[in-house]
Design a protein around this motif. Structure first.
Motif, PDB file in Angstrom:
ATOM      1  N   THR A  25       0.857  -1.185   0.000  1.00  0.00           N
ATOM      2  CA  THR A  25       0.000   0.000   0.000  1.00  0.00           C
ATOM      3  C   THR A  25       0.897   1.241   0.000  1.00  0.00           C
ATOM      4  O   THR A  25       2.115   1.126   0.142  1.00  0.00           O
ATOM      5  N   LYS A  26       0.298   2.410  -0.124  1.00  0.00           N
ATOM      6  CA  LYS A  26       1.116   3.628  -0.129  1.00  0.00           C
ATOM      7  C   LYS A  26       1.814   3.807   1.218  1.00  0.00           C
ATOM      8  O   LYS A  26       2.959   4.260   1.277  1.00  0.00           O
ATOM      9  N   GLU A  27       1.127   3.423   2.304  1.00  0.00           N
ATOM     10  CA  GLU A  27       1.755   3.524   3.623  1.00  0.00           C
ATOM     11  C   GLU A  27       2.905   2.529   3.756  1.00  0.00           C
ATOM     12  O   GLU A  27       3.970   2.860   4.268  1.00  0.00           O
ATOM     13  N   GLY A  28       2.678   1.295   3.269  1.00  0.00           N
ATOM     14  CA  GLY A  28       3.731   0.284   3.310  1.00  0.00           C
ATOM     15  C   GLY A  28       4.938   0.698   2.497  1.00  0.00           C
ATOM     16  O   GLY A  28       6.088   0.539   2.933  1.00  0.00           O
ATOM     17  N   ALA A  29       4.696   1.243   1.300  1.00  0.00           N
ATOM     18  CA  ALA A  29       5.794   1.698   0.437  1.00  0.00           C
ATOM     19  C   ALA A  29       6.566   2.841   1.085  1.00  0.00           C
ATOM     20  O   ALA A  29       7.807   2.893   1.014  1.00  0.00           O
ATOM     21  N   THR A  30       5.856   3.744   1.741  1.00  0.00           N
ATOM     22  CA  THR A  30       6.511   4.875   2.416  1.00  0.00           C
ATOM     23  C   THR A  30       7.363   4.393   3.582  1.00  0.00           C
ATOM     24  O   THR A  30       8.495   4.857   3.777  1.00  0.00           O
ATOM     25  N   ILE A  31       6.833   3.444   4.359  1.00  0.00           N
ATOM     26  CA  ILE A  31       7.582   2.895   5.491  1.00  0.00           C
ATOM     27  C   ILE A  31       8.861   2.207   5.011  1.00  0.00           C
ATOM     28  O   ILE A  31       9.947   2.411   5.566  1.00  0.00           O
ATOM     29  N   LEU A  32       8.744   1.394   3.944  1.00  0.00           N
ATOM     30  CA  LEU A  32       9.911   0.685   3.415  1.00  0.00           C
ATOM     31  C   LEU A  32      10.959   1.667   2.886  1.00  0.00           C
ATOM     32  O   LEU A  32      12.146   1.535   3.172  1.00  0.00           O
ATOM     33  N   GLY A  33      10.519   2.642   2.107  1.00  0.00           N
ATOM     34  CA  GLY A  33      11.446   3.639   1.562  1.00  0.00           C
ATOM     35  C   GLY A  33      12.099   4.461   2.654  1.00  0.00           C
ATOM     36  O   GLY A  33      13.308   4.742   2.607  1.00  0.00           O
ATOM     37  N   ALA A  34      11.300   4.847   3.665  1.00  0.00           N
ATOM     38  CA  ALA A  34      11.835   5.647   4.769  1.00  0.00           C
ATOM     39  C   ALA A  34      12.854   4.852   5.572  1.00  0.00           C
ATOM     40  O   ALA A  34      13.856   5.404   6.048  1.00  0.00           O
ATOM     41  N   ALA A  35      12.617   3.545   5.719  1.00  0.00           N
ATOM     42  CA  ALA A  35      13.546   2.711   6.479  1.00  0.00           C
ATOM     43  C   ALA A  35      14.907   2.635   5.794  1.00  0.00           C
ATOM     44  O   ALA A  35      15.951   2.644   6.456  1.00  0.00           O
ATOM     45  N   VAL A  36      14.897   2.561   4.460  1.00  0.00           N
ATOM     46  CA  VAL A  36      16.161   2.538   3.708  1.00  0.00           C
ATOM     47  C   VAL A  36      16.911   3.858   3.912  1.00  0.00           C
ATOM     48  O   VAL A  36      18.105   3.878   4.217  1.00  0.00           O
ATOM     49  N   ALA A  37      16.186   4.984   3.746  1.00  0.00           N
ATOM     50  CA  ALA A  37      16.803   6.297   3.933  1.00  0.00           C
ATOM     51  C   ALA A  37      17.277   6.474   5.376  1.00  0.00           C
ATOM     52  O   ALA A  37      18.360   7.025   5.625  1.00  0.00           O
ATOM     53  N   ASP A  38      16.480   5.999   6.317  1.00  0.00           N
ATOM     54  CA  ASP A  38      16.806   6.075   7.738  1.00  0.00           C
ATOM     55  C   ASP A  38      18.117   5.348   8.036  1.00  0.00           C
ATOM     56  O   ASP A  38      18.965   5.828   8.808  1.00  0.00           O
ATOM     57  N   ASP A  39      18.284   4.182   7.410  1.00  0.00           N
ATOM     58  CA  ASP A  39      19.496   3.387   7.615  1.00  0.00           C
ATOM     59  C   ASP A  39      20.732   4.145   7.138  1.00  0.00           C
ATOM     60  O   ASP A  39      21.771   4.154   7.805  1.00  0.00           O
ATOM     61  N   ILE A  40      20.618   4.796   5.981  1.00  0.00           N
ATOM     62  CA  ILE A  40      21.737   5.563   5.428  1.00  0.00           C
ATOM     63  C   ILE A  40      22.079   6.743   6.332  1.00  0.00           C
ATOM     64  O   ILE A  40      23.246   6.989   6.654  1.00  0.00           O
ATOM     65  N   ILE A  41      21.050   7.466   6.773  1.00  0.00           N
ATOM     66  CA  ILE A  41      21.272   8.615   7.659  1.00  0.00           C
ATOM     67  C   ILE A  41      21.924   8.161   8.963  1.00  0.00           C
ATOM     68  O   ILE A  41      22.851   8.795   9.474  1.00  0.00           O
ATOM     69  N   GLY A  42      21.451   7.021   9.501  1.00  0.00           N
ATOM     70  CA  GLY A  42      22.003   6.492  10.746  1.00  0.00           C
ATOM     71  C   GLY A  42      23.475   6.150  10.626  1.00  0.00           C
ATOM     72  O   GLY A  42      24.271   6.433  11.529  1.00  0.00           O
ATOM     73  N   VAL A  43      23.840   5.534   9.494  1.00  0.00           N
ATOM     74  CA  VAL A  43      25.260   5.186   9.271  1.00  0.00           C
ATOM     75  C   VAL A  43      26.110   6.456   9.200  1.00  0.00           C
ATOM     76  O   VAL A  43      27.209   6.516   9.754  1.00  0.00           O
ATOM     77  N   ILE A  44      25.592   7.482   8.530  1.00  0.00           N
ATOM     78  CA  ILE A  44      26.326   8.749   8.410  1.00  0.00           C
ATOM     79  C   ILE A  44      26.521   9.392   9.784  1.00  0.00           C
ATOM     80  O   ILE A  44      27.627   9.831  10.136  1.00  0.00           O
TER      81      ILE A  44
END
Length: 394
Positions: free
Chosen positions: A140-159
């Motif tokens: 769903t749009k919410e599921g897609a947003t959560i998945l995409g945000a988690a990927v971006a979140d992981d990158i920001i966290g590593v930085i």
């Protein structure tokens, strides 16, 4: 051979726990996490997080996220990429600032306070993926947003983690991190992911048809999954991220269904339950009463900072009130990402020994609360409404 007995016990216990959790209307992952709490050091002390259990757990995360990628809609992920990035950024700022400031009230130094904020900026979407799958809301749009945000979140966290270790200036044997190289490697990884999705995975999956092996397409899919998971870890990201994109890559081929029906039994019979058990095995109640105010405050903030921060990000993108709640709830879980960040920081002396176990306990309690909040959000948003919105958008 003791491991075989432990494995048998854990699979039996998680199966029964998942069954009774379903009967009680509770997300099955809660029952599986509780198995780790009950059988582990927190209560009965029968099972410990040995190297083998941890290895099975690590494979479980990879398989779970691979299945999540297989069942994701790439067009939907692209469509909601911008909202996902905004959700991730605000969802990182809230815990870093609010939980960092809250830590100052418990006599942490400014540097330790900032690092505690960084720990809780991480999101472990693996558990959210399982709940979203269980309630048929992943695509769903919410599921897609959560998945995409988690990927971006992981990158920001590593930085952020790289910056903090760099600020330590190589103290205590920790090498100073070259942030530029880290970023360059991660950009290279995502370029590689695009190439794999576009050309490499389709070619390898067609090639697998010519291999004289049983289940050769599934074997090839697993090879792609493990390779991307390994490469992700090589550039400082979570292996779960690489596995997720491997699943997305296979989903763009004609072999999606074949691989999906072959992988799910492998994952859910052994590896995935052990991942959830391992979360519970990390819990201990040692010294909990002395630190109870800190644990309670940080647990509440751990839930609210992601719920409000990521919910605000969704609101800024025009999502409805219920969708805001659903997106925020889907980002609450910290799980393995926060545990890994805490462990790295502890090894780098960014966090004192006195409060390390309390931080771990808060991470696990927040992770256990997350599926309940997410289930409530799914029911409020309405599964049928979310599914119909996808059909109308296409």
């Amino acid at each position: 051979m003791d491991f075989l007995g432990i494995l048998c016990l854990l699979i039996l216990a998680t199966t029964l726990a998942g069954h009774f959790a379903h009967r009680a209307g509770i997300p099955a992952v809660i029952g599986e996490i509780l198995v780790g709490v009950i059988l582990g050091p927190a209560l009965l002390n029968w099972v410990h997080l040995t190297t083998l259990v941890q290895t099975f757990s690590d494979i479980g995360v990879v398989v779970l996220m691979f299945i999540g990628g297989l069942e994701s809609n790439l067009a939907l992920l692209r469509k909601y990429l911008r909202p996902a990035i905004i959700v991730a950024i605000i969802g990182v700022i809230f815990p870093v600032v609010i939980m960092g400031l809250a830590s100052r009230f418990f006599q942490f130094s400014w540097f330790e306070s900032l690092f505690i904020g960084v720990i809780f900026s991480a999101t472990s979407v693996s558990i959210s993926v399982e709940v979203l799958k269980e309630f048929k809301v992943l695509d769903t749009k919410e599921g897609a947003t959560i998945l995409g945000a988690a990927v971006a979140d992981d990158i920001i966290g590593v930085i952020l983690l790289s910056i903090m270790i760099a600020m330590m200036g190589g103290q205590s044997g920790v090498a100073q991190t070259n942030l530029g190289i880290v970023l360059l490697e991660q950009v290279g990884f995502f370029i590689g992911v695009f190439i794999v999705i576009k050309w490499v995975a389709p070619y390898l999956m067609r090639l697998s048809d010519h291999l004289l092996m049983a289940a050769s397409p599934t074997i090839m899919a697993i090879i792609i999954c493990l390779a991307l998971a390994w490469l992700a870890e090589l550039v400082g990201l979570s292996g779960a991220i690489g596995a997720f994109f491997a699943g997305v890559a296979i989903a763009q081929t004609d072999y999606q269904h074949v691989v999906d029906v072959s992988i799910e039994p492998v994952g859910y019979t052994t590896f995935i339950p052990l991942f959830f058990v391992s979360v519970g095995l990390n819990m201990t109640f040692k010294g909990v009463w002395q630190s109870l105010p800190f644990i309670v405050v940080m647990t509440v903030l751990g839930v609210l900072t992601k719920l409000w921060g990521c919910g605000l990000g969704a609101k800024l993108n025009g999502f409805s009130r219920h969708s805001n709640y659903l997106v925020g709830a889907g980002m609450i879980s910290r799980g393995e990402m926060a545990l890994i960040t805490a462990q790295i920081g502890f090894s780098a002396h960014l966090l004192s020994n006195d409060y390390y176990s309390d931080i771990i306990l808060v991470i696990i309690v927040v992770t256990m609360i997350a599926p309940f909040v997410l289930k409530n959000a799914i029911h409020r948003a309405g599964q049928v409404t979310a599914t119909h919105s996808i059909i109308e958008e296409h």
